[in-house]
Design a protein around this motif. Sequence first.
Motif, PDB file in Angstrom:
ATOM      1  N   PRO A 234     -47.996   5.898  70.647  1.00  0.00           N
ATOM      2  CA  PRO A 234     -48.074   4.768  71.216  1.00  0.00           C
ATOM      3  C   PRO A 234     -49.445   3.992  70.993  1.00  0.00           C
ATOM      4  O   PRO A 234     -50.483   4.647  71.148  1.00  0.00           O
ATOM      5  N   ARG A 235     -49.512   2.527  70.762  1.00  0.00           N
ATOM      6  CA  ARG A 235     -51.012   1.924  70.712  1.00  0.00           C
ATOM      7  C   ARG A 235     -51.460   1.693  72.061  1.00  0.00           C
ATOM      8  O   ARG A 235     -51.590   0.586  72.556  1.00  0.00           O
ATOM      9  N   ILE A 236     -51.968   2.671  72.734  1.00  0.00           N
ATOM     10  CA  ILE A 236     -52.534   2.669  73.953  1.00  0.00           C
ATOM     11  C   ILE A 236     -54.136   3.278  73.757  1.00  0.00           C
ATOM     12  O   ILE A 236     -54.321   4.401  73.278  1.00  0.00           O
ATOM     13  N   SER A 237     -55.203   2.377  74.114  1.00  0.00           N
ATOM     14  CA  SER A 237     -56.385   2.805  73.844  1.00  0.00           C
ATOM     15  C   SER A 237     -56.676   4.001  74.439  1.00  0.00           C
ATOM     16  O   SER A 237     -57.285   4.954  73.627  1.00  0.00           O
ATOM     17  N   ILE A 238     -56.345   4.424  75.529  1.00  0.00           N
ATOM     18  CA  ILE A 238     -56.974   5.556  76.319  1.00  0.00           C
ATOM     19  C   ILE A 238     -56.196   6.898  75.697  1.00  0.00           C
ATOM     20  O   ILE A 238     -56.708   7.975  75.629  1.00  0.00           O
ATOM     21  N   LEU A 239     -55.010   6.543  75.211  1.00  0.00           N
ATOM     22  CA  LEU A 239     -54.130   7.720  74.669  1.00  0.00           C
ATOM     23  C   LEU A 239     -54.378   7.987  73.207  1.00  0.00           C
ATOM     24  O   LEU A 239     -54.641   9.170  72.794  1.00  0.00           O
ATOM     25  N   GLU A 240     -55.090   6.822  72.541  1.00  0.00           N
ATOM     26  CA  GLU A 240     -55.468   7.183  71.200  1.00  0.00           C
ATOM     27  C   GLU A 240     -56.726   7.869  71.063  1.00  0.00           C
ATOM     28  O   GLU A 240     -56.500   8.889  70.216  1.00  0.00           O
ATOM     29  N   ASP A 241     -57.555   7.990  71.832  1.00  0.00           N
ATOM     30  CA  ASP A 241     -58.954   8.851  71.823  1.00  0.00           C
ATOM     31  C   ASP A 241     -58.320  10.206  72.062  1.00  0.00           C
ATOM     32  O   ASP A 241     -59.120  10.969  71.369  1.00  0.00           O
ATOM     33  N   LYS A 242     -57.554  10.471  73.165  1.00  0.00           N
ATOM     34  CA  LYS A 242     -57.088  11.780  73.325  1.00  0.00           C
ATOM     35  C   LYS A 242     -56.401  12.538  72.213  1.00  0.00           C
ATOM     36  O   LYS A 242     -56.537  13.441  71.931  1.00  0.00           O
ATOM     37  N   MET A 243     -55.398  11.676  71.618  1.00  0.00           N
ATOM     38  CA  MET A 243     -54.753  12.116  70.377  1.00  0.00           C
ATOM     39  C   MET A 243     -55.651  12.648  69.384  1.00  0.00           C
ATOM     40  O   MET A 243     -55.357  13.493  68.681  1.00  0.00           O
ATOM     41  N   ILE A 244     -56.635  11.656  68.955  1.00  0.00           N
ATOM     42  CA  ILE A 244     -57.369  11.909  67.604  1.00  0.00           C
ATOM     43  C   ILE A 244     -58.304  13.306  68.208  1.00  0.00           C
ATOM     44  O   ILE A 244     -58.292  13.899  67.165  1.00  0.00           O
ATOM     45  N   ASP A 245     -58.969  13.201  69.456  1.00  0.00           N
ATOM     46  CA  ASP A 245     -59.644  14.519  69.563  1.00  0.00           C
ATOM     47  C   ASP A 245     -58.676  15.899  69.779  1.00  0.00           C
ATOM     48  O   ASP A 245     -59.138  16.833  69.008  1.00  0.00           O
ATOM     49  N   SER A 246     -57.505  15.507  70.265  1.00  0.00           N
ATOM     50  CA  SER A 246     -56.725  16.645  70.375  1.00  0.00           C
ATOM     51  C   SER A 246     -56.180  17.303  69.074  1.00  0.00           C
ATOM     52  O   SER A 246     -56.388  18.515  68.775  1.00  0.00           O
ATOM     53  N   PHE A 247     -55.872  16.533  68.106  1.00  0.00           N
ATOM     54  CA  PHE A 247     -55.527  16.861  67.033  1.00  0.00           C
ATOM     55  C   PHE A 247     -56.308  17.434  66.032  1.00  0.00           C
ATOM     56  O   PHE A 247     -56.198  18.230  65.015  1.00  0.00           O
ATOM     57  N   ASN A 248     -57.583  16.577  65.879  1.00  0.00           N
ATOM     58  CA  ASN A 248     -58.425  17.137  64.970  1.00  0.00           C
ATOM     59  C   ASN A 248     -59.136  18.422  65.604  1.00  0.00           C
ATOM     60  O   ASN A 248     -59.471  19.293  64.607  1.00  0.00           O
ATOM     61  N   ALA A 249     -59.270  18.672  66.792  1.00  0.00           N
ATOM     62  CA  ALA A 249     -59.468  20.039  67.429  1.00  0.00           C
ATOM     63  C   ALA A 249     -58.537  21.155  67.028  1.00  0.00           C
ATOM     64  O   ALA A 249     -58.947  22.169  66.720  1.00  0.00           O
ATOM     65  N   ARG A 250     -57.197  20.710  66.813  1.00  0.00           N
ATOM     66  CA  ARG A 250     -56.269  21.601  66.535  1.00  0.00           C
ATOM     67  C   ARG A 250     -56.372  22.273  65.140  1.00  0.00           C
ATOM     68  O   ARG A 250     -55.999  23.248  64.836  1.00  0.00           O
ATOM     69  N   VAL A 251     -56.819  21.437  64.130  1.00  0.00           N
ATOM     70  CA  VAL A 251     -56.918  21.853  62.757  1.00  0.00           C
ATOM     71  C   VAL A 251     -58.098  22.849  62.656  1.00  0.00           C
ATOM     72  O   VAL A 251     -57.624  24.006  62.069  1.00  0.00           O
ATOM     73  N   ASP A 252     -59.138  22.610  63.382  1.00  0.00           N
ATOM     74  CA  ASP A 252     -60.199  23.856  63.313  1.00  0.00           C
ATOM     75  C   ASP A 252     -59.387  25.109  63.999  1.00  0.00           C
ATOM     76  O   ASP A 252     -59.936  26.314  63.623  1.00  0.00           O
ATOM     77  N   SER A 253     -58.815  24.878  65.103  1.00  0.00           N
ATOM     78  CA  SER A 253     -58.362  26.011  65.906  1.00  0.00           C
ATOM     79  C   SER A 253     -57.384  26.874  65.487  1.00  0.00           C
ATOM     80  O   SER A 253     -57.444  27.985  65.349  1.00  0.00           O
ATOM     81  N   ILE A 254     -56.549  26.057  64.515  1.00  0.00           N
ATOM     82  CA  ILE A 254     -55.414  26.578  63.692  1.00  0.00           C
ATOM     83  C   ILE A 254     -55.993  27.659  62.601  1.00  0.00           C
ATOM     84  O   ILE A 254     -55.670  28.782  62.471  1.00  0.00           O
ATOM     85  N   TYR A 255     -57.213  27.180  62.316  1.00  0.00           N
ATOM     86  CA  TYR A 255     -57.900  27.814  61.002  1.00  0.00           C
ATOM     87  C   TYR A 255     -58.372  28.914  61.658  1.00  0.00           C
ATOM     88  O   TYR A 255     -58.596  30.192  60.857  1.00  0.00           O
ATOM     89  N   LYS A 256     -59.367  28.670  62.629  1.00  0.00           N
ATOM     90  CA  LYS A 256     -59.962  30.008  63.168  1.00  0.00           C
ATOM     91  C   LYS A 256     -58.877  30.807  63.711  1.00  0.00           C
ATOM     92  O   LYS A 256     -59.228  32.415  63.468  1.00  0.00           O
ATOM     93  N   TRP A 257     -57.783  30.537  64.229  1.00  0.00           N
ATOM     94  CA  TRP A 257     -56.808  31.607  64.728  1.00  0.00           C
ATOM     95  C   TRP A 257     -56.388  32.399  63.415  1.00  0.00           C
ATOM     96  O   TRP A 257     -56.221  33.767  63.283  1.00  0.00           O
ATOM     97  N   PHE A 258     -56.146  31.881  62.209  1.00  0.00           N
ATOM     98  CA  PHE A 258     -55.618  32.367  60.968  1.00  0.00           C
ATOM     99  C   PHE A 258     -56.692  33.331  60.569  1.00  0.00           C
ATOM    100  O   PHE A 258     -56.367  34.637  60.071  1.00  0.00           O
ATOM    101  N   VAL A 259     -58.041  33.069  60.532  1.00  0.00           N
ATOM    102  CA  VAL A 259     -58.980  33.835  60.040  1.00  0.00           C
ATOM    103  C   VAL A 259     -58.965  35.061  60.973  1.00  0.00           C
ATOM    104  O   VAL A 259     -59.270  36.227  60.463  1.00  0.00           O
ATOM    105  N   LYS A 260     -58.982  34.882  62.214  1.00  0.00           N
ATOM    106  CA  LYS A 260     -59.160  36.099  63.208  1.00  0.00           C
ATOM    107  C   LYS A 260     -58.022  36.850  63.001  1.00  0.00           C
ATOM    108  O   LYS A 260     -58.149  37.958  62.964  1.00  0.00           O
ATOM    109  N   GLU A 261     -56.813  36.488  62.738  1.00  0.00           N
ATOM    110  CA  GLU A 261     -55.699  37.334  62.575  1.00  0.00           C
ATOM    111  C   GLU A 261     -55.719  38.050  61.255  1.00  0.00           C
ATOM    112  O   GLU A 261     -55.215  39.156  61.228  1.00  0.00           O
ATOM    113  N   MET A 262     -56.182  37.445  60.299  1.00  0.00           N
ATOM    114  CA  MET A 262     -56.302  38.132  59.068  1.00  0.00           C
ATOM    115  C   MET A 262     -57.405  39.178  59.132  1.00  0.00           C
ATOM    116  O   MET A 262     -56.897  40.374  58.589  1.00  0.00           O
TER     117      MET A 262
END
Length: 266
Positions: A234-262
Amino acid sequence: MKKIISILTIVSLSVSALFADVISPELFEKVKEKGELQNIFLNDNEVKLSLVPDTELSKLAITHWNNSDKPRLTTEKLFYLDKKTIGSKENSSEENINSSNLSIEDVSKVIRKISTMKGTEYYSNRHKKWETLYHNAYLVKSPKEKTPIPDDTEGSADGKILYCMQDDNSFGKCYYELSYRQKSGELSVCFDNFEPLKFGPITAAKAHNVKINLVVIDGGEHFMVYLIVQAYYPRISILEDKMIDSFNARVDSIYKWFVKEMGSVI
């Protein structure tokens, strides 16, 4: 013995050359030098994906968004991972398995070990500290029967459809359908939420409005990892900031998980 080593060296160099061909030479040198490259597109900005490797599964990964609404957030990130850097110094010693021997078969098993995502950390830009991303993670039997089941790591991942629960630090319990493809030299998985994601009482994303695609390409001495996250909310300003931070953080976290498990494979 020397002849065998020479042959293996030639094969390795040939594979590395092929690996470089999946992206332009300029992009290859850039990501090799920096380790990672990223593009973020928000709202009505034109989405110009420029980091997609020229492989079958990479091209497939960017076609999974089939919703009528255009994503509010699209993040693509390309990583260059030298196999020699995988694992601890102890595990990388000559007495142990050479990390250069890591293959797509190893990747296939790691990417299906969903339970190992438990405890994965991420840096919260909102709270300015490291936090646990997934407090728990496991496969479930089906979308209707959410009974936990063991990780499914036997055989090839190609064509497998699995379902998982991730107890997310931001969204609580999240449920995803996992679609796997495995080819010679590459593997992919698409995370597609089959239930809504919520920030407390607020629906942050309806079902199938979040798609996270991960593609791993074997380049002999290296892996190239391509991640693309697409989300509509939804186009809600307070939600948008949280979603952007949340999903951008997930990209790096998923990659770090992959490297660690490899590293645990070595």
